[in-house]
Design a protein around this motif. Structure first.
Motif, short mmCIF file in Angstrom:
data_model
loop_
_atom_site.label_atom_id
_atom_site.label_comp_id
_atom_site.label_asym_id
_atom_site.label_seq_id
_atom_site.Cartn_x
_atom_site.Cartn_y
_atom_site.Cartn_z
N GLY A 466 6.63 -58.80 32.42
CA GLY A 466 6.65 -57.67 33.57
C GLY A 466 7.70 -56.84 33.23
O GLY A 466 8.04 -55.65 33.70
N LEU A 467 8.81 -57.09 32.28
CA LEU A 467 10.01 -56.51 31.93
C LEU A 467 10.06 -56.28 30.57
O LEU A 467 9.78 -57.23 29.83
CB LEU A 467 11.27 -57.07 32.65
N LEU A 468 10.73 -55.26 30.07
CA LEU A 468 10.90 -54.90 28.65
C LEU A 468 12.56 -54.12 28.57
O LEU A 468 12.75 -53.52 29.32
CB LEU A 468 9.88 -53.66 28.05
N GLN A 469 13.08 -54.84 27.57
CA GLN A 469 14.34 -54.17 27.16
C GLN A 469 14.55 -54.06 25.42
O GLN A 469 13.85 -54.90 24.88
CB GLN A 469 15.60 -55.13 27.79
N GLN A 470 15.61 -53.27 25.05
CA GLN A 470 15.62 -53.22 23.73
C GLN A 470 17.21 -53.31 23.45
O GLN A 470 17.82 -52.69 24.17
CB GLN A 470 15.28 -51.94 23.13
N ASP A 471 17.54 -54.30 22.56
CA ASP A 471 19.22 -54.31 22.32
C ASP A 471 19.47 -53.48 21.13
O ASP A 471 18.84 -52.55 20.74
CB ASP A 471 19.37 -55.90 21.84
N GLN A 472 20.80 -53.44 20.97
CA GLN A 472 21.33 -52.57 19.72
C GLN A 472 20.95 -52.67 18.74
O GLN A 472 20.98 -51.93 17.58
CB GLN A 472 22.96 -52.63 19.94
N LYS A 473 20.28 -53.98 18.13
CA LYS A 473 19.84 -54.23 16.67
C LYS A 473 18.39 -53.88 16.82
O LYS A 473 17.67 -53.98 15.77
CB LYS A 473 19.83 -55.52 16.55
N ASN A 475 15.72 -55.19 18.47
CA ASN A 475 14.91 -56.02 19.03
C ASN A 475 14.40 -55.77 20.50
O ASN A 475 15.13 -55.27 21.11
CB ASN A 475 15.62 -57.53 19.15
N ILE A 476 13.39 -56.03 20.66
CA ILE A 476 12.56 -55.64 21.98
C ILE A 476 12.21 -57.18 22.69
O ILE A 476 11.82 -58.12 22.11
CB ILE A 476 10.99 -55.11 21.65
N TRP A 477 12.91 -57.19 23.79
CA TRP A 477 12.89 -58.25 24.61
C TRP A 477 11.84 -58.10 25.99
O TRP A 477 11.83 -57.22 26.42
CB TRP A 477 14.28 -58.51 25.22
N LEU A 478 10.93 -59.25 25.85
CA LEU A 478 9.96 -59.19 27.09
C LEU A 478 10.51 -60.36 27.90
O LEU A 478 10.55 -61.64 27.38
CB LEU A 478 8.48 -59.79 26.27
N ALA A 479 10.40 -60.00 29.29
CA ALA A 479 10.59 -61.12 30.22
C ALA A 479 9.15 -61.41 30.95
O ALA A 479 8.39 -60.78 31.09
CB ALA A 479 11.62 -60.51 31.41
N SER A 480 9.07 -62.96 31.02
CA SER A 480 7.99 -63.18 31.61
C SER A 480 8.05 -64.25 32.60
O SER A 480 9.33 -64.17 33.18
CB SER A 480 7.18 -63.97 30.48
N ASN A 481 7.24 -65.06 33.26
CA ASN A 481 7.44 -65.73 34.21
C ASN A 481 7.82 -66.88 34.22
O ASN A 481 8.14 -67.82 35.01
CB ASN A 481 5.96 -65.78 35.02
N ARG A 486 11.54 -62.53 22.24
CA ARG A 486 11.98 -61.50 21.26
C ARG A 486 11.22 -61.04 20.26
O ARG A 486 10.81 -62.01 19.45
CB ARG A 486 13.45 -62.01 20.78
N TYR A 487 10.96 -59.69 20.01
CA TYR A 487 10.06 -59.14 18.97
C TYR A 487 11.18 -58.36 18.00
O TYR A 487 11.76 -57.46 18.30
CB TYR A 487 9.28 -58.26 19.46
#
Length: 849
Positions: A466-473, A475-481, A486-487
């Motif tokens: 349900g949620l997505l964020q990208q860090d400074q490197k 990497n794409i972070w996916l939040a689940s239930n 981390r991609y």
């Protein structure tokens, strides 16, 4: 290899074109916010004839039910019980003494009224000169011409005076416009031509063109007079008329209005489009340039040199060389040269633009708020996600209606019917390569050509993204239930969220609801990943893959959204209410006591050192930088008075790379541009609006010799010793957010310092001792301290009679007189007694003899 890449490239282009061609397309119009005022807001009636702002700042509105006066908060309505004998007031005027004049709408027998602050009085001794309105004036106001019995016509205007003598020479004529050269000379645009007035003598100058040419408007531009006539546009240099330099269209009777702007241009509003003359050449603007129609009725240039256009098909503004349609309200059209006046427009002293509508009046206060409405610009309902990508494409994701993709005012809808894996969209993310990632329960990537489902887990059952964020490197972070993914660009790594409630596995859902991630944020200072679940707020240790409970034993509550500021402080909102700040050690909470309009916060977004908080009645802007420096709060609330016309916010909040805030509401999505805030006034018009005696409204004419004709407050007020409890009401007549005005007051001679005014803007002084007083109040705009005003009211409370020396002198004199009278009476009584006794004694003596 090169050929394969070209094949793939052209295949992608073909697929994109095919996808866009198959998706249904609509064209949407930008809907900038206008605050509307109608019957529900207190206006006398929805049908409005005209409006006017007087020199004291009040807005007067003529409606089908009489006249309404607006102070920025409430309407006061005047009807026949207040002296009006006509509900149809066609124009409102003000003379240079502040006296208001009202003209009725009867064309053949217009009647005049004046207003003394309490009631309307008809002026039957004066006649309206002409049979209708005088449409134009060089300061964009409409003067009133009245005729007396001495063949004089006086111009009623707040800033100038002019008198036409020998008005009998104007019989069977009609003045449209006047250009005043000095106190005795003027040019008149009339029904019979251009007249030169000199000390009571009228000369028709336009007869050299045609004997009966009608002249509607006069504009002074580039050392010549420009005339709008029924023979087209003409130039007059003081000696002769010429139109050879004009385009052929303007030589015909197509022009409705001429308008010079602040940049040295002269604009012509016509029934064939808009023309601009810059002193050298003419340029024409039509529907091909973005106008909704070529039929222009009236125009106005505001203080920022934006051009406001009333057209046959709606209201248009030309801003930054672009035409923006503000409404599509249709209206009547009276024909070339007739001066279209069915819709009125003006700019007030605070910079607001007012326009009449079919349901009342509307106020435009800048271009901060842009609305996308469900059922209009938006083709879906219940928006969950927004993204403005690097190509300036607007992505909007809905709960059940797929995605709306807007580009250059063209919007297309994508659902499962044209390639979208799911119609439920919860979050968007654009990565460094321009790919759009979509959280829709699963994971989808759009690479510019197609939507592709992405496998993030070998066993995705019961895994909900349900949620997505990208860090400074990158990497794409996916939040689940139940945890995080981390991609890295090559593979997915799963981090399971475990907590104190980890044994509460729900057999129906297949996951622990207490570990369902509600919010995901990345600290910009440390690049650490933070998640908020029902069981608490956690920080991920990427080296061990475990989560640490943030705050230790401190429980933040059920955090629904959270963000980091630039200093690394964590800001949170929660279901229990309020705003939280966590600096790594200490938690601080903010609510209404700290300036928030509500503790029931729906959304949170941080940009430019501001926390933007969505509330049930608007947006609160919390100044983070100010708090970090001073430990004091500073909150600005933006609601309906500021242009946020649908202020009930939802949990959707997004800040784009341009600094714009996109806020979800129950009616759609509103974009707020902080760099284009509503206008701030240069000055304030502060008034004492009412004075109560012993907490009651009184008729001050019974306590004073006279009343101020503008304020209706008593002059030279002198009260008895027991009339010593007064309540003062005051107002700065601000049409936007009243909380932006700070009030302070004092009673000179009693208060040693200025006191903060309550929200009700009243001050009460009870049981004042006798003396001379002056009540003073001051107001200041919080965003522009230079906008400042101060006013006051002087009065006297008389002492009782026994406080005067003459009372005691008269009392002493009376006492002396009383003693003297007593002595005299006593002496006379004694003498009378002695005489009586002597008479009796003599009678006895004579009786014995």
């Amino acid at each position: 290899m090169k050929q394969n890449r070209l094949t793939i490239f052209w295949a992608g282009i073909f697929f994109t074109l095919h996808l866009l061609a198959c998706a249904p397309a609509t064209v949407y119009a930008q809907q900038y916010s206008a605050v509307t005022y109608g019957v529900d807001e207190g206006l006398g009636a929805s049908k409005v004839y005209t409006f006017y702002q007087d020199n004291r700042g009040y807005l007067w509105v003529s409606t089908a039910a009489g006249v309404s006066r607006f102070d920025g908060k409430t309407f006061k309505n005047y009807t026949t019980k207040d002296g009006l004998t006509s509900y149809q007031i066609s124009s409102i005027h003000e003379d240079n003494k502040g006296q208001l004049w009202f003209k009725s709408l009867q064309w053949d027998n217009s009647r005049l009224f004046t207003f003394n602050g309490r009631k309307f009085t008809p002026l039957d001794s004066m006649r309206v000169f002409g049979t209708g309105s005088i449409y134009f004036h060089r300061d964009q106001t409409e003067p009133l011409w009245v005729e007396n019995n001495r063949q004089q016509v006086d111009m009623i205007h707040p800033n100038s005076r002019f008198t036409l003598l020998n008005s009998a020479q104007l019989k069977d004529n009609y003045i449209y416009d006047v250009w005043i050269a000095d106190s005795a000379n003027a040019y008149l645009a009339t029904q019979l031509g251009l007249l030169r007035y000199q000390n009571g003598t009228y000369t028709n100058l336009s007869k050299q063109v045609r004997n009966t040419m009608q002249v509607y408007q006069i504009v002074r531009y580039k050392d010549a007079w420009w005339l709008q006539t029924d023979e087209g546009i003409w130039q007059f240099n003081g000696k002769r008329f010429d139109n050879t330099l004009l385009p052929p269209e303007l030589q015909k009777n197509i022009t409705q209005v001429m308008l010079p702007d602040n940049s040295g241009n002269l604009w012509f509003g016509t029934v064939m489009g808009l023309y601009r003359y810059d002193g050298d050449c003419f340029k024409r603007f039509t529907t091909a340039d973005g106008m909704i129609t070529n039929r222009i009725a009236n125009m106005m240039a505001d203080a920022q040199n934006n051009l406001w256009i009333i057209s046959e098909n709606g209201l248009i503004v030309r801003k930054d060389n672009q035409f923006i349609t503000l409404d599509t309200e249709t209206a009547g059209f009276m024909g070339p040269g007739k001066g279209f006046r069915l819709r009125h427009i003006m700019q007030d002293r605070q910079g607001n633009i007012w326009v009449t509508t079919q349901n009342g009046i509307a106020r435009y206060s800048g271009f901060s708020f842009l609305n996308y409405r469900y059922g209009a610009e938006l083709q879906g309902k219940e928006a969950n996600a927004i993204l403005l990508d690097s190509k300036n494409h607007l992505w909007i994701g809905y709960q059940d209606d797929g995605i709306t993709l807007c580009q250059n005012n063209n919007c297309r809808q994508f659902t499962t019917q044209n390639g979208l894996p799911s119609n439920s969209v919860y979050n968007f993310l654009e990565d460094r390569h321009g790919n759009i990632w979509i959280a829709n329960g699963g994971l989808t990537r759009f690479d510019g050509s197609r939507f592709t489902p992405v496998a993030f887990d070998k066993n995705p059952l019961n895994k909900f993204i349900g949620l997505l964020q990208q860090d400074q490197k990158g990497n794409i972070w996916l939040a689940s239930n139940s945890g995080l993914y981390r991609y890295s660009g090559r593979q997915f790594t799963y981090y399971e969220l475990t907590g104190p409630a980890n044994n509460n596995l729900n057999p129906m859902y297949g996951f622990n609801p207490y570990n369902n991630i509600n919010s995901l944020t990345i600290d910009p200072k440390t690049d650490s990943v933070w998640v908020a679940a029902t069981s608490g707020v956690y920080v991920l240790n990427p080296s061990t893959g475990s989560f640490r409970l943030a705050g230790g034993a401190q429980y933040f509550g059920t955090v629904t959204q959270m963000c980091h500021d630039q200093q690394g402080n964590l800001w949170m909102i929660r279901t229990e209410g309020g705003l939280l700040r966590f600096d790594g050690k200490q938690v601080m909470q903010f609510d209404e006591r700290d300036g928030l309009s509500s503790s029931n916060l729906q959304s949170l977004s941080i940009s430019n050192n501001y926390a933007w908080l969505g509330t049930p009645n608007g947006i609160d802007r919390f100044d983070i930088a100010f708090f970090n420096q001073t430990r004091q709060t500073r909150v600005l609330h933006l609601g309906k008075p500021d242009g946020f016309i649908s202020p009930e916010c939802t949990g959707l909040s997004y800040t784009d790379t341009k600094g714009n805030l996109w806020q979800g509401t129950i009616s759609g999505i509103t974009r707020y541009n902080p760099s284009a805030p509503p206008p701030t006034p240069d000055t304030l018009l502060l008034h004492i609006t009412d004075i109560k005696l012993r907490y009651e409204t009184v008729d001050w004419i019974a306590f004073s010799d006279s009343l101020n004709p503008l304020t209706q407050l008593p002059e030279n007020l002198r009260l008895k010793y027991n009339e010593n409890t007064l309540t003062f009401s005051f107002d700065a007549l601000f049409f936007l957010n009243p909380k932006l005005i700070n009030y302070q007051y004092r009673l000179a001679g009693t208060d040693t310092a200025w006191l903060p005014a309550p929200p009700e803007q009243v001050a009460t002084y009870a049981n004042l001792p006798p003396g001379n007083y002056r009540f003073e109040v001051r107001a200041q705009h919080l965003q522009n301290p230079g906008a400042y005003a101060q006013t006051g009211f002087s009065f006297t409370i008389l002492p009782p009679v026994w406080r005067f020396w003459w009372f005691w002198a008269w009392l002493a004199l009376g006492a002396v007189a009383a003693v003297a009278v007593y002595i005299i009476i006593r002496f006379m009584a004694t003498q009378l007694y002695r005489r009586r006794m002597l008479r009796r004694a003599l009678q006895k003596i004579h009786g014995q003899e």
